[in-house]
Design an enzyme around this catalytic site. Sequence first.
Site, short mmCIF file in Angstrom:
data_model
loop_
_atom_site.label_atom_id
_atom_site.label_comp_id
_atom_site.label_asym_id
_atom_site.label_seq_id
_atom_site.Cartn_x
_atom_site.Cartn_y
_atom_site.Cartn_z
CE LYS A 93 47.15 13.26 -20.74
NZ LYS A 93 45.77 13.61 -21.12
CE LYS A 129 37.96 10.56 -16.63
NZ LYS A 129 38.83 9.44 -17.07
N GLY A 168 40.17 12.05 -23.87
CA GLY A 168 38.83 11.49 -23.99
C GLY A 168 38.46 10.56 -22.86
CG ASP A 169 36.28 8.58 -19.47
OD1 ASP A 169 37.24 7.92 -19.06
OD2 ASP A 169 35.10 8.34 -19.11
CB THR A 213 42.30 2.15 -22.98
OG1 THR A 213 42.68 3.53 -23.07
CG2 THR A 213 41.80 1.86 -21.59
#
Length: 450
Positions: A93, A129, A168-169, A213
């Site tokens: 994840k 990632k 997302g990032d 976040t």
Amino acid sequence: MKSLPKAIKETLDWVHARNHSEPVFIQAVDEVLRSLAPVISAYPDILEENLLQRICEPERQLIFHVVWQDDQGRTQVNRGFRVKFNSALGPYKGGLRFHPTVNLGVIKFLGFEQIFKNSLTGLSIGGGKGGSDFDPKGKSEREVMRFCQSFMTELYRHIGPSEDVPAGDIGVGGREIGYLFGQYKRLTNRYDLGVITGKDTAWGGSLVRKEATGFGAVYFLEEMLKTRGEGIEGKTAVVSGSGNVALYAIRKLMDLGANVVACSDSDGTVHQPGGLDFDQLRQIKEIERGRIRSYAERCPKAKFIPRKKGSIWTIPCELALPCATQNELTGVDAMALINNGCIAVSEGANMPSTPEAINIFHKKNILFGPGKAANAGGVAVSALEMQQNAALASWTFAEVDKRLRDTMAGIHGTCVHYSRKFSKRGNYVDGANIGGFLRVAQAMLSHGII
Ligand code: NDP
Ligand code: 2IT
């Protein structure tokens, strides 16, 4: 490295030798392994089963080309990555980052951090990632869509709700998640909602994921401040970045009564001593996909400071939240913050403070919440999104927000517990690294030598 136990030193040498071209990955490993020094003698299995080397080597690494057509009909080539780092606690994840600076070392550092962060949430998620060196800046909507479709055309065969669940990032938000999911659905003929998180709430996303976040980093900050009898109300705050994490950290800080006076992007900083205008900021960043410079053009009370003319961290504040990118806050910045009265730092970004900066915060007794603890709210709510998808349910905003708040308080408690138990230094960095590691280690030991 003299005072380090031999096993830690040898593992570090081994990691350095085989990853020498990946400085940010080495930086992330270095910090975690150093924190583990007091732990290894208490748990002999860690060395007997060679857990230190095993946790530093990704279980699987994918690199693929992403070929797509731009609006002029030219064929473009980018590089795509997915690093499946550790699956002891659950399916891999972690997010996808689209940014020109992405390379294997960056994805490995992020994947490594994700193992411990995900462990700290207490949920059943492993660490991974991915991303690409694709630069979304200046690309049209259709170019972004074609890129996402091509990226997923390779990735789809490597992911799944119980296998690997991206999100997302940097450079990947709700729009990109939609295009990625659409192509996954087309290729597999399956409506697997749980294959990706950060989805729009209209079709399977969780309320509070977008905010999670940033909100989480502020909840963690609140918990740290409580230990010194302090609160957020009435304090001056500075938040770097102006993307998803920064925006919702700012929102929550304001809701809790802080005066947020500055934020930034890679071009520079806006400073508004009376407090930023959140609605204007959100309009420019989230709706128009604009730059911070245009915020200053629209708000006469705000001043734009170009990046070359000074760092955001020279602006006086009591609370600092780095929410942009890795190594954005240096030792010099840390000194500037402290000299201007900063008392607490909560990292919304992944590894934004350099080792020198962290050292200074610790020496000066500043409350310092490391990213893998302080920004874990995003992935925690991603796991709640997976739970809702699996149950064909959707929870209310208040319900998810409460779970987020409880999760952040739980992570804070874990950090305090393990730092008190093992670390002479008694800081949140050691607490997070030790607490995160021990849960993964226990699972790895249970699963045998695999
Ligand atoms: P966004 O793409 O929404 O925003 C990124 C922000 O950081 C932008 O303001 C961007 O400025 C700035 N930035 C990015 N790269 C650089 C760089 N190399 N130099 C200077 N500024 C930079 O991303 P997010 O808000 O989602 O992510 C921010 C940080 O939070 C990252 O470290 C990410 O890994 C971390 N994070 C994100 C989570 C999430 O749920 N999204 C969860 C946990 C951590 P510009 O527009 O000029 O590039
Ligand atoms: O760094 C991170 O924790 C994220 N980008 C979010 C990962 C996720 O799966 O929600």
